[in-house]
Design a protein around this motif. Structure first.
Motif, mmCIF file in Angstrom:
data_model
loop_
_atom_site.group_PDB
_atom_site.id
_atom_site.type_symbol
_atom_site.label_atom_id
_atom_site.label_comp_id
_atom_site.label_asym_id
_atom_site.label_seq_id
_atom_site.Cartn_x
_atom_site.Cartn_y
_atom_site.Cartn_z
ATOM 1 N N LEU A 176 0.730 -1.307 0.042
ATOM 2 C CA LEU A 176 -0.237 0.067 0.047
ATOM 3 C C LEU A 176 0.772 1.172 -0.022
ATOM 4 C CD1 LEU A 176 -2.995 0.635 0.072
ATOM 5 C CD2 LEU A 176 -2.850 1.027 2.634
ATOM 6 N N SER A 177 1.828 1.048 0.505
ATOM 7 C CA SER A 177 3.009 2.257 0.503
ATOM 8 C C SER A 177 3.386 2.774 -0.866
ATOM 9 C CB SER A 177 4.232 1.792 1.394
ATOM 10 O OG SER A 177 3.986 1.603 2.576
ATOM 11 N N PHE A 178 3.337 2.073 -1.633
ATOM 12 C CA PHE A 178 3.662 2.491 -3.220
ATOM 13 C C PHE A 178 2.578 2.387 -3.803
ATOM 14 C CE2 PHE A 178 5.089 -2.204 -3.391
ATOM 15 C CZ PHE A 178 3.967 -2.512 -4.455
ATOM 16 N N ILE A 179 1.446 1.861 -3.460
ATOM 17 C CA ILE A 179 0.474 1.970 -4.431
ATOM 18 C C ILE A 179 -0.144 3.557 -4.575
ATOM 19 C CG2 ILE A 179 -2.163 1.343 -4.825
ATOM 20 C CD1 ILE A 179 -1.087 -1.662 -3.920
ATOM 21 N N ILE A 180 -0.387 3.907 -3.271
ATOM 22 C CA ILE A 180 -1.220 5.279 -3.052
ATOM 23 C C ILE A 180 -0.117 6.279 -3.929
ATOM 24 C CG2 ILE A 180 -1.633 7.042 -1.408
ATOM 25 C CD1 ILE A 180 -2.171 4.709 0.643
ATOM 26 N N PRO A 181 1.116 6.372 -3.592
ATOM 27 C CA PRO A 181 1.762 7.580 -4.430
ATOM 28 C C PRO A 181 2.081 7.233 -5.871
ATOM 29 C CG PRO A 181 3.229 6.547 -2.618
ATOM 30 C CD PRO A 181 2.109 5.892 -2.669
ATOM 31 N N ARG A 203 5.591 -15.096 -9.616
ATOM 32 C CA ARG A 203 3.969 -14.761 -10.226
ATOM 33 C C ARG A 203 2.766 -14.664 -9.258
ATOM 34 N NH1 ARG A 203 -0.072 -17.534 -12.165
ATOM 35 N NH2 ARG A 203 0.814 -19.408 -11.314
ATOM 36 N N GLU A 204 2.948 -15.283 -8.218
ATOM 37 C CA GLU A 204 1.987 -15.157 -7.011
ATOM 38 C C GLU A 204 1.933 -13.720 -6.679
ATOM 39 O OE1 GLU A 204 2.449 -19.568 -8.215
ATOM 40 O OE2 GLU A 204 4.022 -18.092 -7.776
ATOM 41 N N LEU A 205 3.150 -13.464 -6.298
ATOM 42 C CA LEU A 205 3.112 -12.328 -5.580
ATOM 43 C C LEU A 205 2.801 -11.113 -6.610
ATOM 44 C CD1 LEU A 205 3.813 -10.206 -3.300
ATOM 45 C CD2 LEU A 205 6.396 -10.429 -4.069
ATOM 46 N N ALA A 206 2.955 -11.082 -7.842
ATOM 47 C CA ALA A 206 2.573 -10.525 -9.143
ATOM 48 C C ALA A 206 1.314 -10.210 -9.092
ATOM 49 C CB ALA A 206 2.934 -10.692 -10.402
ATOM 50 N N GLN A 207 0.581 -11.416 -8.987
ATOM 51 C CA GLN A 207 -1.089 -11.303 -8.944
ATOM 52 C C GLN A 207 -1.713 -10.738 -7.867
ATOM 53 O OE1 GLN A 207 -1.256 -15.919 -9.383
ATOM 54 N NE2 GLN A 207 -2.172 -15.564 -11.466
ATOM 55 N N GLN A 208 -1.025 -10.786 -6.576
ATOM 56 C CA GLN A 208 -1.573 -10.330 -5.543
ATOM 57 C C GLN A 208 -1.558 -9.001 -5.306
ATOM 58 O OE1 GLN A 208 -0.431 -12.245 -1.207
ATOM 59 N NE2 GLN A 208 0.536 -10.087 -1.091
ATOM 60 N N ILE A 209 -0.320 -8.352 -6.003
ATOM 61 C CA ILE A 209 0.008 -6.609 -6.168
ATOM 62 C C ILE A 209 -1.143 -6.267 -7.126
ATOM 63 C CG2 ILE A 209 1.550 -5.038 -7.122
ATOM 64 C CD1 ILE A 209 3.765 -6.859 -6.097
ATOM 65 N N TYR A 210 -1.401 -7.048 -8.066
ATOM 66 C CA TYR A 210 -2.373 -6.743 -9.312
ATOM 67 C C TYR A 210 -3.873 -6.364 -8.708
ATOM 68 C CZ TYR A 210 -5.295 -7.420 -13.412
ATOM 69 O OH TYR A 210 -6.378 -7.094 -14.561
ATOM 70 N N ARG A 211 -4.336 -7.391 -7.652
ATOM 71 C CA ARG A 211 -5.512 -7.432 -6.840
ATOM 72 C C ARG A 211 -5.466 -6.282 -6.193
ATOM 73 N NH1 ARG A 211 -4.619 -12.885 -6.561
ATOM 74 N NH2 ARG A 211 -3.780 -12.971 -4.625
ATOM 75 N N PRO A 221 -10.771 4.779 -14.016
ATOM 76 C CA PRO A 221 -10.416 3.728 -15.060
ATOM 77 C C PRO A 221 -8.942 3.378 -15.431
ATOM 78 C CG PRO A 221 -11.376 5.635 -15.922
ATOM 79 C CD PRO A 221 -11.095 5.926 -14.592
ATOM 80 N N PHE A 222 -7.971 3.082 -14.345
ATOM 81 C CA PHE A 222 -6.886 2.876 -14.967
ATOM 82 C C PHE A 222 -6.860 1.660 -15.436
ATOM 83 C CE2 PHE A 222 -5.653 6.097 -11.380
ATOM 84 C CZ PHE A 222 -4.774 6.602 -12.188
ATOM 85 N N LYS A 223 -5.922 1.214 -16.322
ATOM 86 C CA LYS A 223 -5.458 0.037 -17.002
ATOM 87 C C LYS A 223 -4.469 -0.661 -16.801
ATOM 88 C CE LYS A 223 -8.937 1.079 -20.993
ATOM 89 N NZ LYS A 223 -9.184 0.823 -22.350
ATOM 90 N N PHE A 224 -4.480 -1.908 -16.192
ATOM 91 C CA PHE A 224 -3.343 -2.679 -15.756
ATOM 92 C C PHE A 224 -3.190 -3.908 -16.659
ATOM 93 C CE2 PHE A 224 -5.904 -0.753 -12.119
ATOM 94 C CZ PHE A 224 -4.984 -0.047 -11.266
ATOM 95 N N CYS A 225 -1.895 -4.023 -16.546
ATOM 96 C CA CYS A 225 -1.373 -5.317 -17.447
ATOM 97 C C CYS A 225 -0.549 -6.182 -16.380
ATOM 98 C CB CYS A 225 -0.668 -4.836 -18.679
ATOM 99 S SG CYS A 225 -0.007 -6.420 -19.489
ATOM 100 N N LEU A 226 -1.044 -7.545 -16.109
ATOM 101 C CA LEU A 226 -0.264 -8.596 -15.244
ATOM 102 C C LEU A 226 0.328 -9.292 -16.311
ATOM 103 C CD1 LEU A 226 0.490 -9.833 -12.889
ATOM 104 C CD2 LEU A 226 -1.807 -11.263 -12.969
ATOM 105 N N LEU A 227 1.606 -9.225 -16.584
ATOM 106 C CA LEU A 227 2.300 -10.047 -17.627
ATOM 107 C C LEU A 227 2.476 -11.417 -17.480
ATOM 108 C CD1 LEU A 227 3.399 -8.908 -20.505
ATOM 109 C CD2 LEU A 227 5.661 -8.811 -19.377
ATOM 110 N N SER A 228 2.178 -12.349 -18.087
ATOM 111 C CA SER A 228 2.457 -13.682 -18.076
ATOM 112 C C SER A 228 2.484 -14.557 -19.135
ATOM 113 C CB SER A 228 1.274 -14.191 -17.285
ATOM 114 O OG SER A 228 -0.192 -14.379 -17.883
ATOM 115 N N LYS A 229 2.577 -15.769 -19.171
ATOM 116 C CA LYS A 229 2.544 -16.612 -20.339
ATOM 117 C C LYS A 229 1.303 -16.516 -21.207
ATOM 118 C CE LYS A 229 5.665 -20.238 -19.128
ATOM 119 N NZ LYS A 229 5.712 -21.872 -18.694
ATOM 120 N N ALA A 230 0.206 -16.328 -20.537
ATOM 121 C CA ALA A 230 -1.074 -16.027 -21.419
ATOM 122 C C ALA A 230 -1.089 -14.728 -21.946
ATOM 123 C CB ALA A 230 -2.056 -16.348 -20.345
#
Length: 560
Positions: A176-181, A203-211, A221-230
């Motif tokens: 949360l310390s870096f999400i807000i700024p 990848r598991e931690l990346a998914q958690q940050i994405y959520r 309406p920010f647009k996020f990209c979680l980069l993965s094999k898919a």
């Protein structure tokens, strides 16, 4: 109550006529109260015959009183905390001495020049930094009422556009310390390409940050990209100017950069989560390529981790501009809310005995068990799967779908005990994990801190049990030091142990202790199975040999 009174319920006894007999059974304490007619309808039944639980024992009444008292105590504690917060909010930061006092009270240590003052509440973000209302509302809606020490100081440093190295205990709210700024700095969605990049080692931690980003950015309406094999990088989900924030693991992002699927020249914010892991030899080359691709002159870099040693700091400073360093509490220490315990098990066989005793005595799920390799994770799973508990195993050899399913089931409580490797040791926030068991002794202090940090998160209480065998005693002092600095009770003889040398620590990090396979089968049974297998193999060889000889004889007879 008198058993004979219960048997005589609804009948009348003439006490004068049967005085001698009645005196034998009557209660001497109630002699004056006994009348010629004894009616027991209003008496309570004895526990053995109280089938409908109509009685309330004195013990129950005492328990109820205790529960009421504990509830009152909790309410009083909450009120005291709220009063303390109110008092803190009234502190005048116009005086430097008050700022220093505030930091001291919250165990905030800072190193650097022109460090901005911390915030005392999330309301300060709105009043001092003009943070958008949607951020304040989302923080309230998700239960974030009082900022943690890392959020108090790290948030303001990033809002002042300064580079940051932040070291804070596990579960202290670093994400949360870096999400807000970041959300405040980006202001609104723009068609400029990626403006913020967050790198995590798994990848598991990346998914958690994405959520968590989606949760705090709700309403914008920010647009996020979680980069993965898919992720299809060549079509609409690839490099697209409509996307704002990218969350990825290093290798996946490097692959995208090399194939020119992603450009990072517009990146304003670069975050390395679990920075000490990302700046180790395994990831260092990949990180060099990512940092080189982020070539904006206004790039702001921030590093976050629970453990940052001097080697990582020296590497970090080569890629940062006059960074401010924050340390919350003791450097390289565990959270004080975790009750830490060391258990001597003798040899490897003692570990299974100990863990089964813990299961029999009653484990409070959810529980995480850490082992040192994929093979040992599989072996332990095959031993515990028949012990009557909902257990599963997660490691790097499992597919993406399997790992996602296991993590989800563990979160919702379908899995009670989860066996894992270092894969789940960093950053993963499983709310409510009661117990962490280090089945295999950790290979470093950093590994230990991150492992046990899966419990005792966000101020909750947790417990961590570490098994150590004869082979682990040499490295015990390092863990003992962490326990002592975290406020745990440690036996005096452990404090007198010798410290492992730097060479020994390096050797353990690179190559874990060789351990026997996890198996309860006796040597006799193993030899018996091995002997049986040998007999089967020899029988097959003899049959094959006989068949070959028969074929040769048949061929000779045909030729003749």
């Amino acid at each position: 109550m008198d058993f004979f009174k219960l048997l005589g319920k609804g009948t009348k006894f003439n006490s004068k006529r049967y005085q001698e007999d009645f005196d034998i059974f009557k209660n001497k304490a109630n002699v004056d109260e006994i009348k010629d007619t004894v009616d027991v309808e209003e008496e309570s039944a004895i526990p053995e015959l109280d089938f409908f639980n109509t009685n309330k024992s004195k013990e129950d009444e005492v328990d109820l009183k205790k529960k009421k008292n504990t509830k009152k105590d909790k309410k009083e504690k909450k009120e005291d905390k709220e009063k303390d917060v109110e008092l803190e909010q009234e502190m005048d930061f116009s005086k430097e001495s008050e700022v220093q006092k505030f930091r001291l009270n919250h165990k905030i240590k800072i190193y650097g020049t022109d460090v901005p003052n911390p915030i005392q509440s999330f309301e300060d973000l709105k009043s001092i930094y003009n943070v958008k209302p949607y951020l304040s509302n989302n923080l309230k809606d998700n239960g974030f009422t009082v900022p943690t020490p890392i959020q108090m100081q790290a948030t303001t440093i990033m809002l002042h556009k300064r580079d940051l190295i932040a070291c804070s205990p596990t579960g202290s709210g670093k994400t949360l310390s870096f999400i807000i700024p970041i959300l405040h700095a980006l202001k609104a969605p723009m068609k400029k390409g990626f403006r913020a990049v967050i790198i995590s080692p798994t990848r598991e931690l990346a998914q958690q940050i994405y959520r968590e980003f989606q949760m705090i950015a709700k309403g914008k309406p920010f647009k996020f990209c979680l980069l993965s094999k898919a992720t299809n990088l060549n079509t609409e989900t690839g490099y697209n100017k409509n996307l704002d924030i990218l969350i990825s693991t290093p290798l996946r992002l490097v692959h995208a950069i090399q194939h020119e699927s992603i450009k990072l020249d517009s990146v304003q914010q670069l975050i390395l989560d679990e920075a000490d892991r990302l700046l180790e030899l395994g990831f260092l080359e990949q990180m060099d390529e990512i940092i080189a691709a982020c070539n904006s002159p206004t790039l702001q870099t921030s590093l976050f981790s629970a453990t940052i040693h001097s080697g990582v700091e020296s590497i970090a400073r080569t890629i940062m501009k006059d960074p401010i360093r924050i340390v919350i509490g003791q450097k390289n220490a565990a959270t004080e809310t975790i009750k830490q315990k060391l258990v001597y098990v003798g040899g490897e066989e003692g570990k299974l005995i100990e863990i089964r005793q813990m299961i029999q005595s009653g484990l409070k799920p959810p529980v995480l068990i850490f082992v040192q390799s994929v093979e040992r994770a599989k072996e332990l799973f095959h031993e515990l799967v028949y012990d009557g508990i909902n257990v599963d195993v997660i490691h790097s050899e499992r597919t993406k779908a399997q790992r996602d399913n296991i993590v989800n089931n563990f979160r919702i409580g379908k899995i009670w005990v989860l066996i894992t490797t270092e894969l789940m040791a960093r950053g993963m926030d499983f709310k409510g994990v009661k117990l962490v068991i280090n089945y295999d002794f950790p290979q470093s202090v950093q590994s230990y801190i991150h492992r046990i940090g899966r419990t005792g998160r966000a101020g909750r209480d947790g417990e961590a049990v570490t098994f150590f065998s004869r082979d682990d005693v040499t490295y015990l002092k390092s863990i003992v030091n962490v326990m002592k600095s975290s406020g745990c009770d440690v036996p005096e003889w452990m404090l007198q142990l010798k410290k492992p040398t730097k060479e020994m620590k390096k050797k353990l990090r690179n190559r874990p202790v060789q351990r026997k396979t996890i198996n309860t089968m006796s040597k006799y049974d193993k030899q018996k199975i091995h002997h049986k297998q040998d007999m089967i193999n020899n029988s097959k060889k003899r049959k094959l040999k006989n068949n070959n000889e028969n074929e040769k004889n048949n061929k000779k007879s045909k030729v003749e």
